[in-house]
Design a protein around this motif. Structure first.
Motif, PDB file in Angstrom:
ATOM      1  N   THR A 116      14.047  -6.105  -4.047  1.00 36.94           N
ATOM      2  CA  THR A 116      15.430  -5.701  -4.321  1.00 36.94           C
ATOM      3  C   THR A 116      15.478  -4.486  -5.236  1.00 36.94           C
ATOM      4  N   ALA A 117      14.553  -4.426  -6.187  1.00 35.92           N
ATOM      5  CA  ALA A 117      14.531  -3.283  -7.105  1.00 35.92           C
ATOM      6  C   ALA A 117      14.303  -1.971  -6.367  1.00 35.92           C
ATOM      7  N   TYR A 118      13.616  -2.046  -5.222  1.00 35.22           N
ATOM      8  CA  TYR A 118      13.312  -0.828  -4.453  1.00 35.22           C
ATOM      9  C   TYR A 118      14.098  -0.755  -3.151  1.00 35.22           C
ATOM     10  N   ASP A 119      15.202  -1.502  -3.088  1.00 30.81           N
ATOM     11  CA  ASP A 119      16.135  -1.439  -1.950  1.00 30.81           C
ATOM     12  C   ASP A 119      15.461  -1.766  -0.625  1.00 30.81           C
ATOM     13  N   ILE A 120      14.525  -2.698  -0.645  1.00 27.36           N
ATOM     14  CA  ILE A 120      13.825  -3.119   0.566  1.00 27.36           C
ATOM     15  C   ILE A 120      14.436  -4.436   1.029  1.00 27.36           C
ATOM     16  N   PRO A 121      14.900  -4.523   2.265  1.00 31.22           N
ATOM     17  CA  PRO A 121      15.545  -5.759   2.728  1.00 31.22           C
ATOM     18  C   PRO A 121      14.565  -6.920   2.787  1.00 31.22           C
ATOM     19  N   LEU A 122      15.068  -8.112   2.479  1.00 29.13           N
ATOM     20  CA  LEU A 122      14.211  -9.286   2.498  1.00 29.13           C
ATOM     21  C   LEU A 122      13.806  -9.660   3.923  1.00 29.13           C
ATOM     22  N   ASP A 123      14.684  -9.408   4.887  1.00 28.14           N
ATOM     23  CA  ASP A 123      14.355  -9.688   6.283  1.00 28.14           C
ATOM     24  C   ASP A 123      13.732  -8.466   6.947  1.00 28.14           C
ATOM     25  N   ARG A 124      12.782  -7.845   6.242  1.00 20.83           N
ATOM     26  CA  ARG A 124      12.159  -6.630   6.724  1.00 20.83           C
ATOM     27  C   ARG A 124      11.430  -6.883   8.051  1.00 20.83           C
ATOM     28  N   THR A 125      11.393  -5.853   8.866  1.00 21.32           N
ATOM     29  CA  THR A 125      10.785  -5.942  10.186  1.00 21.32           C
ATOM     30  C   THR A 125       9.371  -5.380  10.143  1.00 21.32           C
ATOM     31  N   MET A 126       8.429  -6.129  10.694  1.00 16.15           N
ATOM     32  CA  MET A 126       7.043  -5.686  10.729  1.00 16.15           C
ATOM     33  C   MET A 126       6.869  -4.613  11.802  1.00 16.15           C
ATOM     34  N   ASP A 127       6.139  -3.565  11.469  1.00 14.84           N
ATOM     35  CA  ASP A 127       5.806  -2.507  12.419  1.00 14.84           C
ATOM     36  C   ASP A 127       4.465  -2.861  13.055  1.00 14.84           C
ATOM     37  N   PRO A 128       4.439  -3.278  14.325  1.00 19.39           N
ATOM     38  CA  PRO A 128       3.177  -3.726  14.947  1.00 19.39           C
ATOM     39  C   PRO A 128       2.121  -2.641  15.049  1.00 19.39           C
ATOM     40  N   ALA A 129       2.526  -1.375  14.894  1.00 20.06           N
ATOM     41  CA  ALA A 129       1.560  -0.280  14.981  1.00 20.06           C
ATOM     42  C   ALA A 129       1.044   0.152  13.616  1.00 20.06           C
ATOM     43  N   LEU A 130       1.538  -0.480  12.551  1.00 18.86           N
ATOM     44  CA  LEU A 130       1.166  -0.044  11.198  1.00 18.86           C
ATOM     45  C   LEU A 130       0.021  -0.914  10.671  1.00 18.86           C
ATOM     46  N   ASP A 131      -1.193  -0.450  10.883  1.00 20.14           N
ATOM     47  CA  ASP A 131      -2.389  -1.119  10.384  1.00 20.14           C
ATOM     48  C   ASP A 131      -2.941  -0.282   9.228  1.00 20.14           C
ATOM     49  N   LEU A 132      -2.967  -0.870   8.040  1.00 22.11           N
ATOM     50  CA  LEU A 132      -3.332  -0.138   6.826  1.00 22.11           C
ATOM     51  C   LEU A 132      -4.721  -0.530   6.352  1.00 22.11           C
ATOM     52  N   VAL A 133      -5.482   0.467   5.890  1.00 20.61           N
ATOM     53  CA  VAL A 133      -6.799   0.258   5.299  1.00 20.61           C
ATOM     54  C   VAL A 133      -6.799   0.924   3.931  1.00 20.61           C
ATOM     55  N   ILE A 134      -7.096   0.153   2.894  1.00 22.27           N
ATOM     56  CA  ILE A 134      -7.118   0.688   1.533  1.00 22.27           C
ATOM     57  C   ILE A 134      -8.465   1.353   1.268  1.00 22.27           C
ATOM     58  N   ASP A 135      -8.422   2.606   0.881  1.00 17.67           N
ATOM     59  CA  ASP A 135      -9.630   3.387   0.562  1.00 17.67           C
ATOM     60  C   ASP A 135      -9.736   3.473  -0.963  1.00 17.67           C
ATOM     61  N   ARG A 136     -10.619   2.653  -1.541  1.00 19.35           N
ATOM     62  CA  ARG A 136     -10.800   2.646  -2.998  1.00 19.35           C
ATOM     63  C   ARG A 136     -11.541   3.906  -3.434  1.00 19.35           C
ATOM     64  N   GLN A 137     -10.929   4.631  -4.332  1.00 19.84           N
ATOM     65  CA  GLN A 137     -11.546   5.834  -4.864  1.00 19.84           C
ATOM     66  C   GLN A 137     -11.350   5.860  -6.384  1.00 19.84           C
ATOM     67  N   PRO A 138     -12.336   6.355  -7.134  1.00 22.71           N
ATOM     68  CA  PRO A 138     -12.166   6.424  -8.590  1.00 22.71           C
ATOM     69  C   PRO A 138     -11.122   7.472  -8.973  1.00 22.71           C
ATOM     70  N   TYR A 139     -10.393   7.172 -10.039  1.00 25.77           N
ATOM     71  CA  TYR A 139      -9.454   8.145 -10.599  1.00 25.77           C
ATOM     72  C   TYR A 139      -9.321   7.849 -12.090  1.00 25.77           C
ATOM     73  N   PHE A 140      -8.779   8.776 -12.835  1.00 27.29           N
ATOM     74  CA  PHE A 140      -8.749   8.655 -14.289  1.00 27.29           C
ATOM     75  C   PHE A 140      -7.520   7.844 -14.681  1.00 27.29           C
ATOM     76  N   ALA A 141      -7.641   6.527 -14.584  1.00 27.05           N
ATOM     77  CA  ALA A 141      -6.506   5.636 -14.799  1.00 27.05           C
ATOM     78  C   ALA A 141      -6.210   5.412 -16.269  1.00 27.05           C
ATOM     79  N   HIS A 142      -7.225   5.452 -17.122  1.00 26.75           N
ATOM     80  CA  HIS A 142      -7.032   5.203 -18.553  1.00 26.75           C
ATOM     81  C   HIS A 142      -8.114   5.938 -19.326  1.00 26.75           C
ATOM     82  N   PRO A 143      -8.003   6.044 -20.638  1.00 29.98           N
ATOM     83  CA  PRO A 143      -8.907   6.918 -21.404  1.00 29.98           C
ATOM     84  C   PRO A 143     -10.381   6.536 -21.349  1.00 29.98           C
ATOM     85  N   ARG A 144     -10.704   5.336 -20.932  1.00 31.31           N
ATOM     86  CA  ARG A 144     -12.102   4.869 -20.996  1.00 31.31           C
ATOM     87  C   ARG A 144     -12.817   4.894 -19.654  1.00 31.31           C
TER      88      ARG A 144
END
Length: 556
Positions: A358-386
C-alpha cells in the motif's frame, strides 16, 4: 511520615494491586478466552497505567521526603536497590518547549498515511502478548515491547556518531562508533522495567533514572514531542533480510499498540539511536510507516516525549514455518488457556505485506506476469563504511554467466534499483531465482502462483538452511524449491579438453540440465533437481528454525 511507614504503605498497595489484577485475569482465563481478548487487553492496559501512575506517585512521595530529610530508603518498593537519584534539570524560562524546536528530520513525511489498519485489531492467537515487568512479552518469540507515558532523554549523555553520512565519506569507520553508549541518568523513566536482553534496551535500562521525569510545564525540556515516538537501534542496517525483520517488529508493535496511522492528526516519529551512515533502505522506513525519522544525535539537551515505545529487536515468528507457529497455539500451546481453531490462523504477515504494498501504491490483487522470470545477480557494492570490496569480490555466491545460463530471464542487480522499484517489479514476477542471500527476502511480495528457486552453495553455512523456505511458508500460494548453484553447460570442445587434461572425473560430474528450469545442477554423481518442499495449499513440509543469515550486507 516515617520511612518505615512509607515502605509499609508502598508494599501493601503493590500487593493489593497485584492480587486484584491477578484475580481478574484468572477469572477470565477460566472462561472462553476467545470471547474476551479485547477485555483482557483493556485490563492489561489499565493495569499498566495504574502501575505506572502508582510508581510515579510513590517516587514523588519519596523524593519529597528525601528533599526534606536528606535521606533515601535505598529501595524502590520492589526489593531492588534504586541507586543514586538522577537530578532533574533546573527550570529555565528561556527554554522554548514548542514542537518548532524539533530538528529537521533525517527523513520527512507529510500528509496522511496510505495504510490504515482495520478499526478492530486482529484477534489472533499468534499475536498474544503477556504483561511482564512493566512491558509486554510475546508468548512465542520472547520479544519485549515497552511503552512509557512520559519519558525523556538527556542527549548530552549519548555518545554515538552523527549518522546519515555517505558511506564513502566515513570509509573504515568502526561499527562500535555507530552503536550508541549512554551515561547514567541519560534516560528518565516513570518506572524501570527489568528483563534480560542482548539488545539496545539493556543500555537504556542501565542508564535510566527512575521516578521523576522532566516536566515541560516547569521549563525542564528543550524539546517536547507530542504523540507517539518509537525508539530503536538498528544493526545490519544495510542488509535487506535484517532490515525487513526490523520493519516487521515495527509493524506488529503498532498493531499491539492499536496505532491507527495518525488518526489524532499527530505525526508518527522514530528516533534512531544508532549513528549509521546512510543506506539504500533508509527511505523505506519513512515510506512504509509514514513516519518522520531522526537520528538521536540531531537533538540537543533534554528531549521529552508524551508517549515513548522501545521496539522489540528479537527475531520474529517467521523464523519457523507458519504451520508450526499456528499448531503451537492449538489447545493451549503458547497462549494460556487454549484458543479455538478460528483464532489459530496467523495473518500478521499478510497485513505486513499489505502495509508495504500500500505504501508503494501496489494493488493487493496484483496480476502475475507469466513472462516475467527474474534472476538476482549478486554483486558487491559499497553498502556501508566497512565493506571490503576485494574480499566481497571473492564471495562464492557471486555467479558469473547468469545471462548466458538464463537467456530468457531478466537478470537484475538489486543495488542498482531503489527499494520501490524492486518491490514494484518483483510483485508481478512469475519466478524469482537467486543464490541464498538477503535479496531473496523479496519473495514476500510475490503474487499467488509464483515460484521461488533458491540456490544453496554446498558449504556448511548454506546447504540445507531453511531460512527462506520458512519465510515462503508465510506467503500464500507460492512455491519454494532449494537446489545447488547452477553452472553453465559445457560445449563439446570444453568437455573434450576436460577429459584429455584430467579436469573431469567423467560422467559422474557431468552437469545435467533440469527440464523445468533450463539450467544445470552439478553435485558429484547425483542428478539433482532440487528439493520440492511445497504442498498444495502453499505451505511447507520441512520444519525447524533458521540459524540466521551470514553477514553479507555488502550484497543486494
Amino acid at each position: 511520615m516515617r520511612p518505615a511507614t512509607v515502605r509499609l504503605i508502598f508494599n501493601a498497595l503493590s500487593s493489593l494491586a497485584s492480587v486484584y489484577v491477578g484475580l481478574v485475569l484468572y477469572i477470565f482465563t477460566c472462561m472462553e478466552i476467545e470471547e474476551h481478548h479485547d477485555l483482557i487487553d483493556q485490563l492489561e492496559h489499565r493495569g499498566e497505567d495504574f502501575y505506572q501512575r502508582f510508581r510515579q506517585s510513590a517516587a514523588a512521595l519519596k523524593q519529597r521526603r528525601a528533599d526534606t530529610t536528606g535521606t533515601t530508603d535505598g529501595n524502590d518498593g520492589d526489593g531492588e536497590p534504586e541507586g543514586p537519584k538522577c537530578p532533574l534539570p533546573p527550570p529555565d524560562e528561556n527554554r522554548a518547549v514548542h514542537i518548532s524546536n524539533e530538528p529537521t528530520p533525517y527523513l520527512l513525511r507529510t500528509g496522511r498515511a496510505k495504510y490504515l489498519p482495520a478499526p478492530k485489531p486482529a484477534d489472533e492467537s499468534c499475536l498474544r502478548w503477556k504483561s511482564t515487568n512493566g512491558c509486554w512479552e510475546h508468548y512465542q518469540s520472547s520479544a519485549m515491547l515497552c511503552r512509557f507515558d512520559d519519558m525523556a532523554l538527556d542527549v548530552t549523555k549519548f555518545h554515538v556518531s552523527r549518522g546519515g553520512e555517505r558511506p564513502e565519506d566515513v570509509r573504515g569507520r568502526n561499527e562500535e562508533e555507530e552503536l550508541f553508549q549512554v551515561d547514567y541518568c541519560g534516560v528518565y523513566l516513570p518506572y524501570k522495567p527489568v528483563f534480560w536482553t542482548q539488545w539496545y534496551q539493556s543500555k537504556l535500562m542501565d542508564a535510566a533514572g527512575v521516578g521523576l521525569v522532566p516536566d515541560r510545564s516547569q521549563d525542564q525540556c528543550d524539546v517536547y514531542l507530542p504523540g507517539l515516538t518509537l525508539l530503536y537501534e538498528r544493526i545490519e542496517y544495510a542488509n535487506l533480510y535484517h532490515t525487513m525483520t526490523d520493519w516487521f517488529n515495527v509493524h506488529w508493535s503498532l498493531e499491539k499498540l492499536k496505532y491507527r496511522g495518525g488518526d489524532d492528526g499527530r505525526q508518527l516519529r522514530m528516533i534512531w539511536l544508532d549513528g549509521h551512515a546512510a543506506g539504500s533502505l533508509d527511505d523505506a522506513w519513512a515510506d512504509i510507516f509514514h513516519a518522520n525519522v531522526t537520528y538521536v544525535s540531531q537533538y540537543k539537551g533534554i528531549v521529552c516525549m508524551e508517549r515513548a515505545v522501545w521496539l522489540p529487536k528479537n527475531s520474529p515468528i517467521y523464523d519457523v514455518p507458519k504451520d508450526s507457529v499456528e499448531y503451537g497455539y492449538e489447545g493451549g500451546g503458547y497462549g494460556a488457556g487454549g484458543f479455538s481453531s478460528e483464532n489459530d490462523k496467523c495473518g500478521v504477515m499478510d497485513r505486513f505485506v499489505e502495509r508495504v504494498l500500500t505504501a508503494y501504491d501496489i494493488p493487493l490483487d496484483r496480476t502475475m506476469d507469466p513472462a516475467l522470470d527474474l534472476v538476482i545477480d549478486r554483486q558487491p557494492y559499497f553498502a556501508h563504511p566497512r565493506v571490503d570490496m576485494e574480499k566481497a569480490a571473492k564471495d562464492t555466491r557471486t555467479l558469473p554467466d547468469l545471462r548466458d545460463i538464463f537467456p530468457n530471464s531478466r537478470v537484475i542487480r538489486l543495488h542498482e534499483m531503489s527499494f520501490r522499484q524492486q518491490v514494484e517489479l518483483i510483485s508481478r514476477a512469475h519466478t524469482l531465482k537467486g543464490v541464498h542471500g538477503a535479496g531473496l527476502t523479496h519473495l514476500l511480495w510475490l503474487p499467488r502462483g509464483a515460484a521461488v528457486t533458491e540456490w544453496q552453495p554446498s558449504t556448511e553455512d548454506f546447504d540445507g538452511n531453511p531460512m527462506f523456505s520458512n519465510l515462503a511458508s508465510w506467503v500464500p500460494g507460492i512455491s519454494h524449491v532449494a537446489g545447488p548453484v547452477p553452472q553453465k553447460s559445457k560445449g563439446f570442445v570444453e568437455r573434450a579438453l576436460d577429459f584429455l587434461f584430467g579436469r573431469s572425473t567423467g560422467a559422474a560430474t557431468e552437469s545435467i540440465a533440469s527440464p523445468s528450469s533450463g539450467y544445470a545442477f552439478d553435485r558429484g554423481d547425483q542428478n539433482y533437481y532440487g528439493r520440492d518442499m511445497i504442498r498444495g495449499d502453499g505451505g511447507l513440509n520441512n520444519f525447524g528454525s533458521a540459524s540466521g543469515i551470514p553477514d553479507d550486507d555488502y550484497r543486494a
